[in-house]
Motif scaffolding. Structure first.
Motif, PDB file in Angstrom:
ATOM      1  N   TYR A   6      -7.213 -14.759  -9.565  1.00 12.27           N
ATOM      2  CA  TYR A   6      -6.575 -13.695  -8.796  1.00 12.27           C
ATOM      3  C   TYR A   6      -7.586 -13.001  -7.884  1.00 12.27           C
ATOM      4  O   TYR A   6      -7.303 -12.738  -6.709  1.00 12.27           O
ATOM      5  CB  TYR A   6      -5.932 -12.686  -9.742  1.00 12.27           C
ATOM      6  N   THR A   7      -8.773 -12.706  -8.418  1.00 13.07           N
ATOM      7  CA  THR A   7      -9.756 -11.971  -7.618  1.00 13.07           C
ATOM      8  C   THR A   7     -10.302 -12.784  -6.451  1.00 13.07           C
ATOM      9  O   THR A   7     -10.656 -12.215  -5.417  1.00 13.07           O
ATOM     10  CB  THR A   7     -10.941 -11.498  -8.490  1.00 13.07           C
ATOM     11  N   VAL A   8     -10.379 -14.101  -6.601  1.00 12.67           N
ATOM     12  CA  VAL A   8     -10.853 -14.931  -5.487  1.00 12.67           C
ATOM     13  C   VAL A   8      -9.869 -14.850  -4.325  1.00 12.67           C
ATOM     14  O   VAL A   8     -10.266 -14.701  -3.156  1.00 12.67           O
ATOM     15  CB  VAL A   8     -11.055 -16.388  -5.939  1.00 12.67           C
ATOM     16  N   TYR A   9      -8.557 -14.924  -4.623  1.00  9.87           N
ATOM     17  CA  TYR A   9      -7.555 -14.780  -3.560  1.00  9.87           C
ATOM     18  C   TYR A   9      -7.511 -13.332  -3.059  1.00  9.87           C
ATOM     19  O   TYR A   9      -7.385 -13.096  -1.850  1.00  9.87           O
ATOM     20  CB  TYR A   9      -6.176 -15.207  -4.071  1.00  9.87           C
ATOM     21  N   ALA A  10      -7.627 -12.384  -3.995  1.00 17.85           N
ATOM     22  CA  ALA A  10      -7.617 -10.976  -3.594  1.00 17.85           C
ATOM     23  C   ALA A  10      -8.794 -10.656  -2.685  1.00 17.85           C
ATOM     24  O   ALA A  10      -8.698  -9.811  -1.791  1.00 17.85           O
ATOM     25  CB  ALA A  10      -7.644 -10.082  -4.831  1.00 17.85           C
ATOM     26  N   LEU A  11      -9.915 -11.342  -2.900  1.00 17.73           N
ATOM     27  CA  LEU A  11     -11.091 -11.148  -2.059  1.00 17.73           C
ATOM     28  C   LEU A  11     -10.760 -11.445  -0.598  1.00 17.73           C
ATOM     29  O   LEU A  11     -11.113 -10.682   0.311  1.00 17.73           O
ATOM     30  CB  LEU A  11     -12.215 -12.058  -2.537  1.00 17.73           C
ATOM     31  N   PHE A  28      -7.679 -11.589   0.802  1.00 12.86           N
ATOM     32  CA  PHE A  28      -6.633 -10.721   1.346  1.00 12.86           C
ATOM     33  C   PHE A  28      -7.071  -9.263   1.432  1.00 12.86           C
ATOM     34  O   PHE A  28      -6.615  -8.535   2.317  1.00 12.86           O
ATOM     35  CB  PHE A  28      -5.355 -10.882   0.524  1.00 12.86           C
ATOM     36  N   ASN A  29      -7.954  -8.842   0.537  1.00 11.04           N
ATOM     37  CA  ASN A  29      -8.526  -7.502   0.690  1.00 11.04           C
ATOM     38  C   ASN A  29      -9.374  -7.433   1.948  1.00 11.04           C
ATOM     39  O   ASN A  29      -9.397  -6.411   2.647  1.00 11.04           O
ATOM     40  CB  ASN A  29      -9.369  -7.138  -0.533  1.00 11.04           C
ATOM     41  N   GLY A  30     -10.085  -8.536   2.224  1.00  6.36           N
ATOM     42  CA  GLY A  30     -10.875  -8.583   3.448  1.00  6.36           C
ATOM     43  C   GLY A  30     -10.004  -8.478   4.684  1.00  6.36           C
ATOM     44  O   GLY A  30     -10.327  -7.742   5.635  1.00  6.36           O
ATOM     45  N   VAL A  31      -8.871  -9.192   4.678  1.00  6.29           N
ATOM     46  CA  VAL A  31      -7.931  -9.126   5.802  1.00  6.29           C
ATOM     47  C   VAL A  31      -7.377  -7.712   5.940  1.00  6.29           C
ATOM     48  O   VAL A  31      -7.303  -7.155   7.042  1.00  6.29           O
ATOM     49  CB  VAL A  31      -6.779 -10.138   5.607  1.00  6.29           C
ATOM     50  N   SER A  32      -6.985  -7.131   4.802  1.00  6.88           N
ATOM     51  CA  SER A  32      -6.424  -5.777   4.819  1.00  6.88           C
ATOM     52  C   SER A  32      -7.447  -4.760   5.310  1.00  6.88           C
ATOM     53  O   SER A  32      -7.121  -3.840   6.063  1.00  6.88           O
ATOM     54  CB  SER A  32      -5.941  -5.409   3.411  1.00  6.88           C
ATOM     55  N   GLN A  33      -8.706  -4.941   4.901  1.00  7.06           N
ATOM     56  CA  GLN A  33      -9.748  -4.018   5.338  1.00  7.06           C
ATOM     57  C   GLN A  33     -10.061  -4.175   6.820  1.00  7.06           C
ATOM     58  O   GLN A  33     -10.309  -3.190   7.523  1.00  7.06           O
ATOM     59  CB  GLN A  33     -11.007  -4.231   4.498  1.00  7.06           C
ATOM     60  N   LEU A  34     -10.054  -5.420   7.296  1.00 13.06           N
ATOM     61  CA  LEU A  34     -10.253  -5.633   8.731  1.00 13.06           C
ATOM     62  C   LEU A  34      -9.132  -4.977   9.528  1.00 13.06           C
ATOM     63  O   LEU A  34      -9.366  -4.319  10.543  1.00 13.06           O
ATOM     64  CB  LEU A  34     -10.307  -7.136   9.036  1.00 13.06           C
ATOM     65  N   LEU A  35      -7.908  -5.153   9.041  1.00 13.36           N
ATOM     66  CA  LEU A  35      -6.774  -4.509   9.701  1.00 13.36           C
ATOM     67  C   LEU A  35      -6.875  -2.993   9.582  1.00 13.36           C
ATOM     68  O   LEU A  35      -6.515  -2.259  10.506  1.00 13.36           O
ATOM     69  CB  LEU A  35      -5.472  -5.011   9.066  1.00 13.36           C
ATOM     70  N   GLY A  36      -7.392  -2.541   8.431  1.00 19.46           N
ATOM     71  CA  GLY A  36      -7.567  -1.106   8.238  1.00 19.46           C
ATOM     72  C   GLY A  36      -8.550  -0.479   9.206  1.00 19.46           C
ATOM     73  O   GLY A  36      -8.539   0.743   9.402  1.00 19.46           O
ATOM     74  N   SER A  37      -9.395  -1.313   9.823  1.00 18.92           N
ATOM     75  CA  SER A  37     -10.328  -0.799  10.827  1.00 18.92           C
ATOM     76  C   SER A  37      -9.584  -0.148  11.985  1.00 18.92           C
ATOM     77  O   SER A  37     -10.132   0.720  12.672  1.00 18.92           O
ATOM     78  CB  SER A  37     -11.202  -1.938  11.369  1.00 18.92           C
TER      79      SER A  37
END
Length: 495
Positions: free
Chosen positions: A263-268, A270-279
């Protein structure tokens, strides 16, 4: 007026650029360590570290909403140049953070005894207990040292300073971790070195604040009434913690550490995508807050509508790229992770759906926070958390660890609609804004599904990262051209 508008645009661009750079660095650094940790120490250790981090995230709730309430309270004195009131709010903030830090430290010690009992014999109990203490160092520093500076800089639209300092600490700590792992040191020393490196942020932020805010005083007579909404902010923080951190906790309790690692490997990713979008959304709260204080409601509506249009188009591009590239990337990234099954296409699709739903709300949530409507919306956050937990546990029982994402889908659908309706009715005072937002979402969703369907028909599996980057560049250009239609039509959509 023109000069003020120009200054705002520069501040927005600087905030977005620094946030984007930070998230790129965070994503790159985040992808470097997991393969090293898993190949060196195993999936169970990776799952342990990730799940402990989630448990500690829950303990951060002792912050009790002080940060959010303080930031909202600071908008007016900062805009009006009221130094006395600013210092009174900051003094109250520092006082509450010290109190919360003490409670957080006590809870960390309690968790160090409880966590080893939850994971059983999957990892050494003493090892897991010490890991809790090591990972808790950074959290304690946030309360005792860094929190008051972060609140001031965020409210004063200086998020770029926080981003640059965070980025420097992240690069150094990641490089140090890689060196230590390759040199054969244990995971405890690796994480301890990273935690200590992040403590250096305090020195840099303290120096910056002292130089740029010479009249700042964290020991003035505290104005606790100014941050009285902290308990209402706390409700929202609890809701967010449940929604965004419960999946890994539920997997740890009901499944296994290897499932948690997958789960954490996939979350890594998608969290990265979400954080980039959060920029493109982080930091907008302070600009909306200033607009609500100094501008007319009509001007605030226009600012929000233009920002939302750009944000939705960017989100559509980000997640179309993610959907098309996630599995080719995973087949390359997990090639040496062989102690459990990391190729899970269904999990990837669920993550995409959840990511889209959760990020659609960002512009509206930033506006709600800027307006300080914490008390008025707290029951909505509670409802979202309840929906998430109930549906997640039910999903795990039926589908295994993938089922936790069903809870996120259900709560995301509810809350996404809710915040759009609330902002249009109660903040912007215009039903037209809400209707327009839904039209934008429908239009972007249509583009998303059509483009993903067409592109996937001609996709191929790259054999190297170089080929993957080439494929990403091709998809990125074609999708950008396609989503440019959104901007061509935006004036028509708004009417």
């Amino acid at each position: 007026m023109l000069q003020n508008l120009t200054t705002r645009k520069k501040e927005v661009l600087l905030t977005v650029a620094s946030n984007l750079l930070l998230q790129v660095v965070t994503a790159v650094c985040g992808f470097i360590l997991p393969p090293l940790v898993i190949s060196t120490f195993g999936s169970s250790v990776n799952g342990m570290v990730s799940s402990i981090a989630q448990f500690i995230a829950y303990l951060n709730i002792v912050e009790a909403g002080v940060g959010g309430a303080s930031i909202a309270a600071l908008y007016r004195p900062l805009a009006l140049g009221d130094t006395a009131e600013r210092n009174a709010i900051l003094s109250a903030t520092a006082k509450f953070y010290n109190r919360s830090g003490l409670l957080f430290t006590i809870l960390i010690f309690i968790l160090s005894f409880v966590y080893p009992l939850l994971v059983g014999g999957e990892v050494d109990r003493m090892h897991s207990a010490l890991m809790v203490l090591v990972l808790g160092i950074t959290g304690a520093a946030e309360f005792f040292l860094i929190g008051k500076y972060r609140v001031l800089l965020t409210a004063d639209k200086k998020i770029y300073v926080i981003s640059l300092v965070q980025m420097g600490a992240l690069i150094v700590s990641t490089a140090l971790a890689v060196v230590l792992i390759k040199a054969g040191f244990g995971i405890l020393l690796v994480k301890l070195s990273s935690a200590l490196m992040f403590l250096a942020r305090y020195l840099v932020l303290a120096l910056y604040v002292r130089l740029h805010y010479p009249k700042v005083n964290f020991h003035a007579e505290p104005d606790t009434q100014a941050i009285s909404q902290s308990k209402n902010v706390l409700v929202h923080q609890i809701g967010s913690l449940v929604v965004f951190n419960s999946p890994l906790v539920i997997i740890t309790v009901f499944c296994s550490l290897k499932d948690a690692s997958v789960y954490t490997v996939y979350a890594l990713v998608f969290n990265g995508v979400s954080q980039l979008l959060g920029s493109f959304s982080n930091g907008m709260q302070s600009f909306f807050g200033e607009s609500l204080v100094t501008d007319s409601i009509e001007r605030t509506r226009n600012i929000f509508a233009r920002y939302e249009t750009v944000y939705f188009a960017i989100e559509g591009w980000f997640y179309a790229m993610t959907y098309l590239l996630i599995m080719p990337f995973m087949r390359l990234y997990t090639v040496n992770m062989t102690d459990t099954q990391y190729i899970q296409p269904v999990l990837a699709v669920l993550f995409v759906f959840v990511g889209v739903l959760n990020n659609l709300r960002n512009p509206a949530v930033q506006l709600i926070n800027a307006a300080g409507h914490f008390k008025k919306t707290q029951w909505r956050s509670v409802a979202e958390a309840v929906i998430n937990v109930v549906c997640s546990i039910a999903g795990v029982m039926i589908l295994g660890f993938k089922g936790v994402l069903l809870g996120a889908v259900c709560s995301g659908l509810y809350r996404g609609v809710d915040v759009l309706v609330y902002t249009s009715r109660h903040i912007l005072k215009s039903a037209k804004i809400g209707i327009t937002s839904f039209i934008k979402i429908v239009f972007c969703s249509f583009l998303f599904f059509v483009l993903c369907f067409l592109f996937q028909r001609y996709s191929f599996q790259p054999d190297s990262y170089i080929q993957w980057v080439g494929l990403a560049a091709l998809y990125g250009m074609l999708l950008a051209l396609s989503f440019a239609l959104f901007f061509i039509c935006r004036k028509t959509v708004r009417k």
